[in-house]
Scaffold this motif. Structure first.
Motif, PDB file in Angstrom:
ATOM      1  N   ALA A  78       5.457  10.541   0.977  1.00  0.00           N
ATOM      2  CA  ALA A  78       7.202  10.190   1.631  1.00  0.00           C
ATOM      3  C   ALA A  78       7.598   9.429   0.522  1.00  0.00           C
ATOM      4  CB  ALA A  78       6.495   9.670   3.454  1.00  0.00           C
ATOM      5  N   HIS A  79       9.246   9.320   0.493  1.00  0.00           N
ATOM      6  CA  HIS A  79      10.075   8.861  -0.444  1.00  0.00           C
ATOM      7  C   HIS A  79      10.221   7.392   0.042  1.00  0.00           C
ATOM      8  CE1 HIS A  79      13.213   8.577  -3.674  1.00  0.00           C
ATOM      9  NE2 HIS A  79      13.482   8.379  -2.868  1.00  0.00           N
ATOM     10  N   HIS A  80      10.610   7.626   1.625  1.00  0.00           N
ATOM     11  CA  HIS A  80      10.075   6.293   1.508  1.00  0.00           C
ATOM     12  C   HIS A  80       9.079   5.075   1.679  1.00  0.00           C
ATOM     13  CE1 HIS A  80       7.890   6.455   5.291  1.00  0.00           C
ATOM     14  NE2 HIS A  80       8.598   7.336   5.393  1.00  0.00           N
ATOM     15  N   THR A  81       8.423   5.553   2.121  1.00  0.00           N
ATOM     16  CA  THR A  81       6.900   4.799   1.830  1.00  0.00           C
ATOM     17  C   THR A  81       6.870   4.351  -0.047  1.00  0.00           C
ATOM     18  OG1 THR A  81       5.494   6.635   3.532  1.00  0.00           O
ATOM     19  CG2 THR A  81       4.178   5.241   1.922  1.00  0.00           C
ATOM     20  N   LEU A  82       7.043   5.179  -0.635  1.00  0.00           N
ATOM     21  CA  LEU A  82       7.213   5.525  -2.673  1.00  0.00           C
ATOM     22  C   LEU A  82       8.069   3.633  -2.326  1.00  0.00           C
ATOM     23  CD1 LEU A  82       7.422   8.204  -4.340  1.00  0.00           C
ATOM     24  CD2 LEU A  82       5.987   6.470  -4.352  1.00  0.00           C
ATOM     25  N   GLU A  85       3.568  -3.859  -9.487  1.00  0.00           N
ATOM     26  CA  GLU A  85       3.910  -3.076  -9.540  1.00  0.00           C
ATOM     27  C   GLU A  85       3.355  -1.641  -9.465  1.00  0.00           C
ATOM     28  OE1 GLU A  85       3.790  -1.783 -13.927  1.00  0.00           O
ATOM     29  OE2 GLU A  85       4.264  -4.099 -14.709  1.00  0.00           O
ATOM     30  N   LEU A  86       3.837  -0.833  -9.365  1.00  0.00           N
ATOM     31  CA  LEU A  86       3.018   0.834  -9.097  1.00  0.00           C
ATOM     32  C   LEU A  86       2.361   0.707  -9.977  1.00  0.00           C
ATOM     33  CD1 LEU A  86       3.078   3.427  -6.936  1.00  0.00           C
ATOM     34  CD2 LEU A  86       4.981   4.246  -7.744  1.00  0.00           C
ATOM     35  N   LEU A  87       1.398   0.979 -10.086  1.00  0.00           N
ATOM     36  CA  LEU A  87       0.339   1.532 -11.339  1.00  0.00           C
ATOM     37  C   LEU A  87      -0.224   2.543 -11.237  1.00  0.00           C
ATOM     38  CD1 LEU A  87      -2.594  -1.036 -11.598  1.00  0.00           C
ATOM     39  CD2 LEU A  87      -0.728  -0.994 -13.363  1.00  0.00           C
ATOM     40  N   GLY A  88       0.033   3.670 -10.492  1.00  0.00           N
ATOM     41  CA  GLY A  88      -0.146   4.460 -10.346  1.00  0.00           C
ATOM     42  C   GLY A  88      -0.500   5.067  -8.576  1.00  0.00           C
ATOM     43  N   PHE A  89      -1.095   7.022  -8.735  1.00  0.00           N
ATOM     44  CA  PHE A  89      -1.231   6.930  -7.122  1.00  0.00           C
ATOM     45  C   PHE A  89      -2.852   7.436  -7.244  1.00  0.00           C
ATOM     46  CE2 PHE A  89       2.688   8.115  -8.514  1.00  0.00           C
ATOM     47  CZ  PHE A  89       3.675   7.785  -8.214  1.00  0.00           C
ATOM     48  N   TYR A  90      -3.427   7.874  -6.571  1.00  0.00           N
ATOM     49  CA  TYR A  90      -4.674   8.640  -6.351  1.00  0.00           C
ATOM     50  C   TYR A  90      -4.696   9.608  -5.017  1.00  0.00           C
ATOM     51  CZ  TYR A  90      -5.767   5.973  -1.378  1.00  0.00           C
ATOM     52  OH  TYR A  90      -5.759   5.165  -0.235  1.00  0.00           O
ATOM     53  N   GLY A 117      -2.714   7.699  -1.298  1.00  0.00           N
ATOM     54  CA  GLY A 117      -2.447   7.102  -1.729  1.00  0.00           C
ATOM     55  C   GLY A 117      -2.059   6.238  -3.244  1.00  0.00           C
ATOM     56  N   LEU A 118      -1.564   4.953  -2.735  1.00  0.00           N
ATOM     57  CA  LEU A 118      -0.884   3.632  -3.589  1.00  0.00           C
ATOM     58  C   LEU A 118      -1.757   3.298  -4.242  1.00  0.00           C
ATOM     59  CD1 LEU A 118       2.138   4.249  -2.007  1.00  0.00           C
ATOM     60  CD2 LEU A 118       2.184   5.025  -4.066  1.00  0.00           C
ATOM     61  N   LEU A 119      -1.360   2.705  -5.767  1.00  0.00           N
ATOM     62  CA  LEU A 119      -2.284   1.588  -6.686  1.00  0.00           C
ATOM     63  C   LEU A 119      -1.091   0.462  -6.908  1.00  0.00           C
ATOM     64  CD1 LEU A 119      -4.618   4.074  -8.385  1.00  0.00           C
ATOM     65  CD2 LEU A 119      -4.990   2.259  -6.669  1.00  0.00           C
ATOM     66  N   VAL A 170      -5.544  -3.210 -11.013  1.00  0.00           N
ATOM     67  CA  VAL A 170      -5.084  -2.919  -9.337  1.00  0.00           C
ATOM     68  C   VAL A 170      -5.503  -3.876  -8.629  1.00  0.00           C
ATOM     69  CG1 VAL A 170      -5.803  -1.456  -7.414  1.00  0.00           C
ATOM     70  CG2 VAL A 170      -6.161  -0.193  -9.453  1.00  0.00           C
ATOM     71  N   ILE A 171      -4.108  -4.989  -7.827  1.00  0.00           N
ATOM     72  CA  ILE A 171      -4.494  -5.984  -6.258  1.00  0.00           C
ATOM     73  C   ILE A 171      -4.595  -5.384  -5.650  1.00  0.00           C
ATOM     74  CG2 ILE A 171      -3.193  -7.909  -6.375  1.00  0.00           C
ATOM     75  CD1 ILE A 171      -4.546  -7.429  -8.942  1.00  0.00           C
ATOM     76  N   GLU A 172      -4.082  -3.790  -4.706  1.00  0.00           N
ATOM     77  CA  GLU A 172      -4.158  -3.833  -3.519  1.00  0.00           C
ATOM     78  C   GLU A 172      -4.175  -1.743  -3.919  1.00  0.00           C
ATOM     79  OE1 GLU A 172      -1.297  -4.399   0.170  1.00  0.00           O
ATOM     80  OE2 GLU A 172      -0.605  -5.165  -1.713  1.00  0.00           O
ATOM     81  N   VAL A 173      -4.927  -1.614  -2.501  1.00  0.00           N
ATOM     82  CA  VAL A 173      -4.824  -0.291  -2.660  1.00  0.00           C
ATOM     83  C   VAL A 173      -4.481   0.439  -1.289  1.00  0.00           C
ATOM     84  CG1 VAL A 173      -6.539   2.194  -1.570  1.00  0.00           C
ATOM     85  CG2 VAL A 173      -7.113   0.627  -3.951  1.00  0.00           C
ATOM     86  N   ILE A 174      -3.444   1.378  -1.395  1.00  0.00           N
ATOM     87  CA  ILE A 174      -2.553   1.241  -0.474  1.00  0.00           C
ATOM     88  C   ILE A 174      -2.414   2.757   0.452  1.00  0.00           C
ATOM     89  CG2 ILE A 174       0.097   1.014   0.731  1.00  0.00           C
ATOM     90  CD1 ILE A 174       0.166  -1.014  -0.899  1.00  0.00           C
ATOM     91  N   PRO A 175      -3.569   2.976   1.328  1.00  0.00           N
ATOM     92  CA  PRO A 175      -4.097   4.896   2.131  1.00  0.00           C
ATOM     93  C   PRO A 175      -1.930   5.198   1.810  1.00  0.00           C
ATOM     94  CG  PRO A 175      -5.486   3.162   2.770  1.00  0.00           C
ATOM     95  CD  PRO A 175      -4.654   2.510   2.054  1.00  0.00           C
ATOM     96  N   ALA A 176      -2.129   6.311   2.402  1.00  0.00           N
ATOM     97  CA  ALA A 176      -0.525   6.771   2.423  1.00  0.00           C
ATOM     98  C   ALA A 176      -0.277   8.178   3.126  1.00  0.00           C
ATOM     99  CB  ALA A 176       0.039   7.602   1.149  1.00  0.00           C
TER     100      ALA A 176
END
Ligand SMILES: [Zn+2]
Length: 179
Positions: A57-61, A74-79, A27-29, A37-43
């Protein structure tokens, strides 16, 4: 940068990854530039071999980054998870890390309790990031000098010392002649 997750965000991540224990979850942070971190986005893991790797997936990013920027974030990172391993970047994680400023949070499920660790991966160099999990703001710690800094200081001290010896030897008056 300190990566700061609230207890609830950490739980959200762990729960998501536990549900996907049969493979690596990811997912994305999203957050502010100071590392909160403000939002955790499972991918969805779209890797060809999701048991061993993860891929978002590129489009998710693109969608996530665009929407974050709209909100001044901003995109802080990935988990992602290592379902049976430790939270240490694998050689594939290092090879596929394309975001030098991002935090790579890994949750390792080997052992009794899930272990979390955050990393920065720049040009195949891995550096551990400070990870703060809690509802109160992290206390900024002076992490002191990095390994590279220390090395540079030691090298220059040695150079200065050698230079001083050479200089003082060259300035010595010629030895008196022994009668
Ligand atoms: Zn990994």
């Amino acid at each position: 940068m300190i990566l700061w997750l609230t207890d609830q965000q950490a739980q959200t991540i762990i729960r998501h990854l536990q549900e996907e224990r049969h493979q690596e979850g990811c997912g994305l942070l999203i957050g502010s530039e100071d590392g909160q971190v403000i939002e955790v986005i499972p991918a969805k893991n779209v890797a060809q071999h999701p048991q061993r790797h993860y891929e978002i997936a590129h489009h998710t990013l693109v969608e996530t980054i665009t929407s974050a920027q709209k909100h001044g974030l901003e995109l802080l990172g990935f988990y992602h998870s290592h379902p049976n391993g430790d939270p240490i970047p694998s050689s594939t994680d290092v090879a596929q890390a394309n975001y030098p400023d991002a935090a790579y949070l890994i949750v390792g499920f080997a052992g009794d309790a899930p272990k979390l660790a955050a990393w920065r991966i720049r040009r195949h160099e891995v550096e551990r990031l400070q990870l703060h999990v809690g509802d109160s703001m992290p206390v900024t710690q002076d992490t002191g000098l990095s390994g590279n800094h220390k090395f540079a200081i030691i090298v220059s001290a040695i150079f200065a010392f050698v230079f001083m010896i050479v200089l003082s030897l060259s300035l010595l008056p010629p030895a008196p002649e022994i009668p």
